[in-house]
Design a protein around this motif. Structure first.
Motif, PDB file in Angstrom:
ATOM      1  N   THR A 305      29.764  69.283 -20.982  1.00  0.00           N
ATOM      2  CA  THR A 305      30.424  68.118 -21.569  1.00  0.00           C
ATOM      3  C   THR A 305      29.470  66.934 -21.517  1.00  0.00           C
ATOM      4  OG1 THR A 305      32.577  68.922 -20.803  1.00  0.00           O
ATOM      5  CG2 THR A 305      32.433  66.616 -21.455  1.00  0.00           C
ATOM      6  N   ARG A 306      29.237  66.321 -22.664  1.00  0.00           N
ATOM      7  CA  ARG A 306      28.318  65.186 -22.744  1.00  0.00           C
ATOM      8  C   ARG A 306      29.073  63.924 -23.170  1.00  0.00           C
ATOM      9  NH1 ARG A 306      24.614  69.252 -24.684  1.00  0.00           N
ATOM     10  NH2 ARG A 306      22.717  69.320 -23.402  1.00  0.00           N
ATOM     11  N   ALA A 307      28.549  62.798 -22.722  1.00  0.00           N
ATOM     12  CA  ALA A 307      29.056  61.490 -23.133  1.00  0.00           C
ATOM     13  C   ALA A 307      28.024  60.854 -24.055  1.00  0.00           C
ATOM     14  CB  ALA A 307      29.301  60.602 -21.917  1.00  0.00           C
ATOM     15  N   SER A 308      28.485  60.033 -24.987  1.00  0.00           N
ATOM     16  CA  SER A 308      27.557  59.395 -25.915  1.00  0.00           C
ATOM     17  C   SER A 308      26.961  58.123 -25.328  1.00  0.00           C
ATOM     18  CB  SER A 308      28.261  59.070 -27.233  1.00  0.00           C
ATOM     19  OG  SER A 308      29.340  58.172 -27.001  1.00  0.00           O
ATOM     20  N   SER A 320      38.088  56.829 -16.890  1.00  0.00           N
ATOM     21  CA  SER A 320      38.910  56.069 -17.820  1.00  0.00           C
ATOM     22  C   SER A 320      38.071  55.455 -18.933  1.00  0.00           C
ATOM     23  CB  SER A 320      39.669  54.965 -17.085  1.00  0.00           C
ATOM     24  OG  SER A 320      40.327  54.129 -18.001  1.00  0.00           O
ATOM     25  N   ARG A 321      38.499  55.635 -20.163  1.00  0.00           N
ATOM     26  CA  ARG A 321      37.768  55.057 -21.283  1.00  0.00           C
ATOM     27  C   ARG A 321      38.119  53.584 -21.492  1.00  0.00           C
ATOM     28  NH1 ARG A 321      37.445  60.369 -22.181  1.00  0.00           N
ATOM     29  NH2 ARG A 321      35.934  61.172 -23.635  1.00  0.00           N
ATOM     30  N   LEU A 322      39.063  53.060 -20.714  1.00  0.00           N
ATOM     31  CA  LEU A 322      39.454  51.660 -20.850  1.00  0.00           C
ATOM     32  C   LEU A 322      38.776  50.779 -19.810  1.00  0.00           C
ATOM     33  CD1 LEU A 322      43.290  52.105 -21.481  1.00  0.00           C
ATOM     34  CD2 LEU A 322      41.483  51.726 -23.167  1.00  0.00           C
ATOM     35  N   LEU A 323      38.640  51.296 -18.597  1.00  0.00           N
ATOM     36  CA  LEU A 323      38.071  50.478 -17.521  1.00  0.00           C
ATOM     37  C   LEU A 323      36.559  50.622 -17.517  1.00  0.00           C
ATOM     38  CD1 LEU A 323      40.679  51.175 -14.707  1.00  0.00           C
ATOM     39  CD2 LEU A 323      40.600  49.307 -16.349  1.00  0.00           C
ATOM     40  N   THR A 324      35.918  49.957 -18.457  1.00  0.00           N
ATOM     41  CA  THR A 324      34.467  49.990 -18.563  1.00  0.00           C
ATOM     42  C   THR A 324      33.931  48.576 -18.374  1.00  0.00           C
ATOM     43  OG1 THR A 324      34.581  49.670 -20.951  1.00  0.00           O
ATOM     44  CG2 THR A 324      34.528  51.941 -20.150  1.00  0.00           C
ATOM     45  N   GLY A 325      32.630  48.444 -18.404  1.00  0.00           N
ATOM     46  CA  GLY A 325      32.039  47.120 -18.323  1.00  0.00           C
ATOM     47  C   GLY A 325      31.139  46.915 -17.131  1.00  0.00           C
ATOM     48  N   ALA A 326      31.203  47.807 -16.139  1.00  0.00           N
ATOM     49  CA  ALA A 326      30.320  47.670 -14.986  1.00  0.00           C
ATOM     50  C   ALA A 326      28.927  48.174 -15.349  1.00  0.00           C
ATOM     51  CB  ALA A 326      30.882  48.465 -13.803  1.00  0.00           C
ATOM     52  N   GLY A 327      27.927  47.673 -14.648  1.00  0.00           N
ATOM     53  CA  GLY A 327      26.572  48.167 -14.837  1.00  0.00           C
ATOM     54  C   GLY A 327      25.964  47.752 -16.160  1.00  0.00           C
ATOM     55  N   TYR A 328      24.938  48.506 -16.574  1.00  0.00           N
ATOM     56  CA  TYR A 328      24.181  48.214 -17.791  1.00  0.00           C
ATOM     57  C   TYR A 328      24.370  49.369 -18.768  1.00  0.00           C
ATOM     58  CZ  TYR A 328      22.124  44.782 -14.696  1.00  0.00           C
ATOM     59  OH  TYR A 328      21.954  43.749 -13.813  1.00  0.00           O
ATOM     60  N   LEU A 329      24.901  49.062 -19.928  1.00  0.00           N
ATOM     61  CA  LEU A 329      25.269  50.100 -20.876  1.00  0.00           C
ATOM     62  C   LEU A 329      24.036  50.728 -21.511  1.00  0.00           C
ATOM     63  CD1 LEU A 329      27.800  51.420 -22.147  1.00  0.00           C
ATOM     64  CD2 LEU A 329      27.398  49.946 -24.112  1.00  0.00           C
ATOM     65  N   LEU A 330      24.035  52.046 -21.569  1.00  0.00           N
ATOM     66  CA  LEU A 330      22.957  52.807 -22.187  1.00  0.00           C
ATOM     67  C   LEU A 330      23.588  53.790 -23.158  1.00  0.00           C
ATOM     68  CD1 LEU A 330      19.881  53.179 -22.049  1.00  0.00           C
ATOM     69  CD2 LEU A 330      20.237  54.925 -20.322  1.00  0.00           C
ATOM     70  N   LYS A 331      23.310  53.621 -24.439  1.00  0.00           N
ATOM     71  CA  LYS A 331      23.926  54.489 -25.451  1.00  0.00           C
ATOM     72  C   LYS A 331      22.950  55.580 -25.858  1.00  0.00           C
ATOM     73  CE  LYS A 331      27.057  54.279 -29.389  1.00  0.00           C
ATOM     74  NZ  LYS A 331      26.764  55.640 -29.833  1.00  0.00           N
ATOM     75  N   VAL A 332      22.865  56.570 -25.003  1.00  0.00           N
ATOM     76  CA  VAL A 332      22.108  57.782 -25.297  1.00  0.00           C
ATOM     77  C   VAL A 332      22.953  58.960 -24.828  1.00  0.00           C
ATOM     78  CG1 VAL A 332      19.844  56.685 -25.081  1.00  0.00           C
ATOM     79  CG2 VAL A 332      20.890  57.730 -23.071  1.00  0.00           C
ATOM     80  N   PRO A 333      22.805  60.131 -25.441  1.00  0.00           N
ATOM     81  CA  PRO A 333      23.576  61.288 -24.983  1.00  0.00           C
ATOM     82  C   PRO A 333      23.215  61.622 -23.536  1.00  0.00           C
ATOM     83  CG  PRO A 333      22.539  61.711 -27.112  1.00  0.00           C
ATOM     84  CD  PRO A 333      21.943  60.451 -26.588  1.00  0.00           C
ATOM     85  N   ALA A 334      24.234  61.890 -22.741  1.00  0.00           N
ATOM     86  CA  ALA A 334      24.007  62.221 -21.335  1.00  0.00           C
ATOM     87  C   ALA A 334      25.090  63.173 -20.870  1.00  0.00           C
ATOM     88  CB  ALA A 334      24.009  60.965 -20.473  1.00  0.00           C
TER      89      ALA A 334
END
Length: 696
Positions: A305-308, A320-334
């Motif tokens: 299972t990968r996240a985008s 949770s897909r709603l409680l986000t915002g912590a850290g530094y966002l990186l939009k690469v497949p992982a």
């Protein structure tokens, strides 16, 4: 017959694990303390020790595969390069505004992490590209040169360039990049249309900045590692594990280090995927617990299972897909991982309210747990497990690390048991249970919070401490099977040997599926496929050694978030579009519990391609032969299994002893890990030498 070896190297916060796998199936392993000041040193020293022990040399090594935390550590510790950012006028503060999401909804004291680029190093140019790609306001070259000069005067070590809508037309970004390369040809440059040609300004800006921020750090580390290997006469090719579970060359990693930020945890998941396929397990939850952190992921029907996208430094990667915002966002497949700060080195402490707590602070490898006798004074999870009788003080890492059990007991007695008014065994068991409950949160975040029932999965446990906790965690979750692979404490390094070379490409392509120009979408996908094929060919993968896999991100028209589904081979025609709509509807229902009606329009958001370089050297043999001989089984010893069962005289066995099934309680001791089998469970060995523990 000449035997060639491939090497898997995984660096953790406490230990560096090294696995040499021969083409004949022979395995040599080494576990050495991580050299935190220079991670490359421990790798070279560990390899040198293996060569001395086995009589091998650098010429016997064909390839080195490496998972590293050097990039993520640079972000977590804010020790990356001094980075400048050039962006469109009006978008200077995108890094600080972010997406207005918060990881804790009602915590008014929560503060966003400091941007990786301070405000005075964020420069703007007066230009504008429309979402259609049309140039609304041309870029003035003199303006661009002035902003580049301003950053060079600030002595920046890297520059990130991210302009509005450059994914649709990168002409202005190219102009600025050419100016930077002309004025400072040796300065690392990260350009958004090369890094992430997709919509969403914050995601694209953050990813581009992270790539620039770690470029000099990763390049310096890889140069040091290459130099150390060359001095040790190890000329083997170096491949880096990516966050997505694929490999990339060290040269590619230097250009796009954003792909190796979560390199460390990926190897074990890839190895678990391969073994799950061989055992025909429909679903497994991987549980990797080392000295500093514990991580969980899922493998369903043979697929990881990968996240985008994910956040670096966001603490526990909750599901949770709603409680986000912590850290530094990186939009690469992982690989979709949940991680908690709970490992063998996690500190055991009492908070101001008198409650027992575990971590997230860790004793690391220096000074380490109290029982290491290296100056540590605060008790850790490992100290608790020594007191409980689970860990043999004389046989950690095959006896190379001697433990002082008396010091563990004294530290827990004075700092935990007495303040709580309980005996030391209860205190140690409480610490063990709290650590387990913290890690169960990670497992639930990749199962329950993804709409999956953990009882439908097997728990695949590895890492130096994973097998010790796995049985108790499975019991708490209602799971009935635990699988522990050979060399579990070094399995993240071993898993690297299962990986393929992968290159991921994507671009925004927003079109409603029911009014799409089929020729246009086919041309777009073909262009991405050619880009992937060209990269693979440059690395020596052609013909049957190269494979192209497609995927698509879609959402219902008007939605903010999208889901990714695989795209079969073949031209995109009307039948293919109907297939994609149905595949998206099924994935939406599985993820969120519902789907829209057949008349709801579906929008294609982005197209994706993965270029696979088929595994070098024919993969991992079905049967492997560890070169390290098993010692004689130690005598039974007392182990504590909670206030209800108390102290039980427990058999201590070797992995090979489980050729005949045995009922718990049992302790299985190995060079690199200890497995605890609880009362009420039965352990056996399967044909591939995996330990399988099942509820009786």
């Amino acid at each position: 017959m000449t035997v060639n070896y491939r090497v898997g190297v995984d660096i953790g916060g406490t230990f560096t694990d090294i696995v040499l796998l021969g083409s004949d199936g022979t395995i040599h392993t080494k576990k050495i303390s991580s050299s935190v000041d220079n991670y490359a040193r421990a790798i070279v020293e560990g390899l040198t020790e293996v060569f001395q022990e086995t009589g091998l040399g650098g010429a016997d090594v064909a390839e080195i595969r490496h998972g590293t935390t050097v990039a993520s550590n640079a972000i977590l510790e804010h020790k990356g390069a001094r980075t400048g950012l050039i962006t469109t006028k009006g978008f200077r503060d995108v890094l600080e505004i972010r997406t207005l999401r918060m990881p804790r909804l009602y915590d008014i004291g929560w503060e966003k992490p400091e941007p990786l680029v301070e405000r005075r190093l964020r420069r703007v140019v007066d230009e504008r590209i429309a979402a259609s790609g049309a140039v609304e306001h041309p870029l003035d070259p003199a303006d661009a040169e002035a902003q580049v000069d301003a950053l060079l005067a600030e002595k920046v070590e890297a520059i990130a360039i991210c302009l509005l809508h450059s994914y649709a037309n990168p002409v202005h970004e190219r102009m600025i990049a050419e100016i930077v390369r002309r004025k400072a040809p040796d300065l690392p440059v990260s350009v958004s249309f090369e890094v992430l040609p997709e919509i969403k300004e914050y995601e694209r800006t953050s990813t581009t900045v992270i790539n620039a921020y770690v470029m000099p750090i990763v390049a310096r580390y890889l140069r040091a590692l290459r130099g150390g290997l060359d001095r040790a006469n190890v000329p083997a090719r170096l491949l880096l594990m990516q966050s997505n579970g694929g490999l990339m060359t060290s040269e590619a990693a230097t250009e796009k280090p954003m792909n190796i930020i979560e390199s460390g945890p990926a190897g074990g998941v890839v190895g678990a995927q391969a073994l799950a396929r061989s055992k025909k397990l429909a679903g497994i939850i991987t549980f990797d617990m080392g000295g500093t952190t514990a991580k969980a992921a899922t493998v369903e029907n043979g697929q990881v299972t990968r996240a985008s996208e994910y956040s670096v430094g966001g603490g526990i990667m909750i599901g949770s897909r709603l409680l986000t915002g912590a850290g530094y966002l990186l939009k690469v497949p992982a690989i979709d991982l949940a991680e908690v700060g709970a490992g063998g080195g996690s500190l055991v402490w009492i908070d101001a309210g008198g409650s027992l707590q575990i971590g997230p602070e860790s004793a690391g490898s220096t000074p380490g747990p109290v029982c290491y006798d290296k100056g540590g004074e605060r008790p850790t999870v490992t100290d608790a497990n020594v007191v409980l009788g689970y860990i043999n003080p004389g046989y950690l890492v095959g006896g190379a690390v001697k433990l002082n059990a008396a010091k563990s007991r004294q530290a827990l007695e004075e700092q935990v048991a007495k303040p709580l008014g309980i005996d030391v065994a209860r205190a140690a068991h409480g610490a063990h249970l709290i650590a387990a409950s913290n890690m169960i949160r990670a497992i639930r975040s990749v199962s329950t919070e993804r709409g999956r029932d953990p009882r439908d999965f097997s728990l695949f446990a590895f890492g130096g401490n994973g097998p010790l906790f796995a049985c108790g965690m499975a019991e708490s979750l209602g799971m009935t099977r635990v699988v522990i692979p050979p060399s579990p404490g070094l399995f993240s390094a071993f898993g690297l040997l299962y990986a393929d070379v992968e290159h991921h490409y994507s671009r925004t392509f927003r079109r409603l599926t029911r009014s799409m120009d089929l020729d246009e979408v086919n041309r777009a996908w073909d262009a991405l496929a050619k880009q992937a094929a060209d990269q693979l060919a440059a690395e020596g993968f052609t013909g049957t050694d190269a494979k192209i896999v497609r995927a698509a991100s879609l959402h219902y028209h008007g939605q903010t978030f999208d889901l990714t589904v695989p795209v079969p081979d073949g031209p995109v025609d009307a039948a293919m579009l109907r297939h994609l709509e149905e595949a998206y509807g099924q994935e939406h229902e599985r993820t969120y519990g519902h789907r829209a009606g057949a008349d709801e329009p579906v929008e294609l958001v982005s197209i994706q391609v993965v270029g696979l370089g088929i595994r070098l050297g024919g993969g991992v043999p079905e049967r492997v032969r560890p070169s390290r001989p098993e010692p004689d089984a130690p005598p039974p010893r007392p182990a504590y299994f909670g206030p209800d069962k108390g102290w039980i005289e427990t058999r201590v066995v070797r992995r090979s002893d489980l050729a005949e099934p045995m009922d718990g309680p049992l302790i299985v001791e190995e060079y690199d890990a200890t497995c605890v089998v609880l009362p009420g469970w039965r352990a056996s060995l399967d044909a591939a030498k995996n330990i399988v523990v099942e509820r009786r």
